[in-house]
Design a protein around this motif. Sequence first.
Motif, PDB file in Angstrom:
ATOM      1  N   ARG A 160       4.562   7.297   0.336  1.00 18.03           N
ATOM      2  CA  ARG A 160       3.158   7.696   0.416  1.00 18.03           C
ATOM      3  C   ARG A 160       2.359   6.431   0.692  1.00 18.03           C
ATOM      4  NH1 ARG A 160       2.672  12.938   0.448  1.00 18.03           N
ATOM      5  NH2 ARG A 160       3.861  14.072  -1.099  1.00 18.03           N
ATOM      6  N   TRP A 161       1.283   6.610   1.433  1.00 15.40           N
ATOM      7  CA  TRP A 161       0.458   5.479   1.829  1.00 15.40           C
ATOM      8  C   TRP A 161      -0.896   5.553   1.147  1.00 15.40           C
ATOM      9  CZ3 TRP A 161       2.158   1.593   5.055  1.00 15.40           C
ATOM     10  CH2 TRP A 161       3.403   1.807   5.655  1.00 15.40           C
ATOM     11  N   ASP A 162      -1.344   4.426   0.618  1.00 10.86           N
ATOM     12  CA  ASP A 162      -2.671   4.291   0.028  1.00 10.86           C
ATOM     13  C   ASP A 162      -3.718   4.474   1.139  1.00 10.86           C
ATOM     14  OD1 ASP A 162      -5.127   2.485  -0.686  1.00 10.86           O
ATOM     15  OD2 ASP A 162      -4.066   2.742  -2.590  1.00 10.86           O
ATOM     16  N   TYR A 163      -4.834   5.049   0.763  1.00 12.69           N
ATOM     17  CA  TYR A 163      -5.876   5.325   1.759  1.00 12.69           C
ATOM     18  C   TYR A 163      -6.407   4.058   2.420  1.00 12.69           C
ATOM     19  CZ  TYR A 163      -9.495   3.728  -1.470  1.00 12.69           C
ATOM     20  OH  TYR A 163     -10.275   2.958  -2.293  1.00 12.69           O
ATOM     21  N   ARG A 164      -6.215   2.886   1.824  1.00 13.40           N
ATOM     22  CA  ARG A 164      -6.722   1.622   2.384  1.00 13.40           C
ATOM     23  C   ARG A 164      -5.767   0.963   3.368  1.00 13.40           C
ATOM     24  NH1 ARG A 164      -7.281  -1.030  -3.299  1.00 13.40           N
ATOM     25  NH2 ARG A 164      -5.411   0.232  -3.436  1.00 13.40           N
ATOM     26  N   SER A 165      -4.559   1.494   3.505  1.00 20.46           N
ATOM     27  CA  SER A 165      -3.581   0.862   4.389  1.00 20.46           C
ATOM     28  C   SER A 165      -4.028   0.979   5.845  1.00 20.46           C
ATOM     29  CB  SER A 165      -2.205   1.516   4.215  1.00 20.46           C
ATOM     30  OG  SER A 165      -2.217   2.829   4.727  1.00 20.46           O
ATOM     31  N   LEU A 195      -3.276   9.144  -2.508  1.00 15.54           N
ATOM     32  CA  LEU A 195      -2.770   7.943  -3.160  1.00 15.54           C
ATOM     33  C   LEU A 195      -3.837   6.854  -3.204  1.00 15.54           C
ATOM     34  CD1 LEU A 195      -0.480   6.387  -4.502  1.00 15.54           C
ATOM     35  CD2 LEU A 195       0.261   5.680  -2.232  1.00 15.54           C
ATOM     36  N   ASP A 196      -4.125   6.396  -4.408  1.00 16.48           N
ATOM     37  CA  ASP A 196      -5.007   5.252  -4.628  1.00 16.48           C
ATOM     38  C   ASP A 196      -4.306   4.351  -5.631  1.00 16.48           C
ATOM     39  OD1 ASP A 196      -6.908   3.369  -5.268  1.00 16.48           O
ATOM     40  OD2 ASP A 196      -8.491   4.815  -5.742  1.00 16.48           O
ATOM     41  N   LYS A 197      -3.744   3.264  -5.165  1.00 17.00           N
ATOM     42  CA  LYS A 197      -2.978   2.376  -6.039  1.00 17.00           C
ATOM     43  C   LYS A 197      -3.882   1.449  -6.854  1.00 17.00           C
ATOM     44  CE  LYS A 197       0.981   0.817  -4.964  1.00 17.00           C
ATOM     45  NZ  LYS A 197       2.132   0.136  -4.357  1.00 17.00           N
ATOM     46  N   ARG A 198      -5.155   1.646  -6.733  1.00 18.22           N
ATOM     47  CA  ARG A 198      -6.143   0.812  -7.424  1.00 18.22           C
ATOM     48  C   ARG A 198      -5.976  -0.636  -6.978  1.00 18.22           C
ATOM     49  NH1 ARG A 198      -7.508   5.172  -9.605  1.00 18.22           N
ATOM     50  NH2 ARG A 198      -7.399   6.055 -11.622  1.00 18.22           N
ATOM     51  N   TYR A 248       0.823  -1.210   0.000  1.00 19.13           N
ATOM     52  CA  TYR A 248       0.000   0.000   0.000  1.00 19.13           C
ATOM     53  C   TYR A 248       0.860   1.265   0.000  1.00 19.13           C
ATOM     54  CZ  TYR A 248      -4.254  -2.631   0.905  1.00 19.13           C
ATOM     55  OH  TYR A 248      -5.325  -3.485   0.800  1.00 19.13           O
ATOM     56  N   THR A 249       2.127   1.130  -0.383  1.00 23.76           N
ATOM     57  CA  THR A 249       3.016   2.285  -0.382  1.00 23.76           C
ATOM     58  C   THR A 249       3.504   2.586  -1.796  1.00 23.76           C
ATOM     59  OG1 THR A 249       4.983   0.943  -0.011  1.00 23.76           O
ATOM     60  CG2 THR A 249       3.860   1.797   1.945  1.00 23.76           C
TER      61      THR A 249
END
Length: 110
Positions: free
Chosen positions: A15-20, A42-45, A6-7
């Motif tokens: 940066r951290w994805d909002y789901r982490s 950040l949204d890594k999909r 999630y990074t």
Amino acid sequence: MEKVSYTAKDGQYLRWDYRSKKMLKSVQYRKQKGKAPLIIRLDKREIPSLKETLLDELRSVTGNIIFIQRDKNRPTDSTLKFVEGSALFELPKLESNILDGVITNIASLL
């Protein structure tokens, strides 16, 4: 392996994805303390599985080896040598200045 986390690297920071879990806990903490919500960009999909990612990397390495073997411009005196083991331990055993490149993979972990 950034692909399965999630990074994402951003300069010298992560940066951290909002789901982490880290971000979810931070959002909850800030909400409990009455602080303004974070702006999370950040949204890594979809994050691929580790197995899928390792197999993709292995296919890439295999493709590179095939490309090198078929390269008509490769010097005729060049040879490919496959060495099993850790590059950390195997490379020091080789003579100096004999390598043009090294391809490593983690296929043994699959």
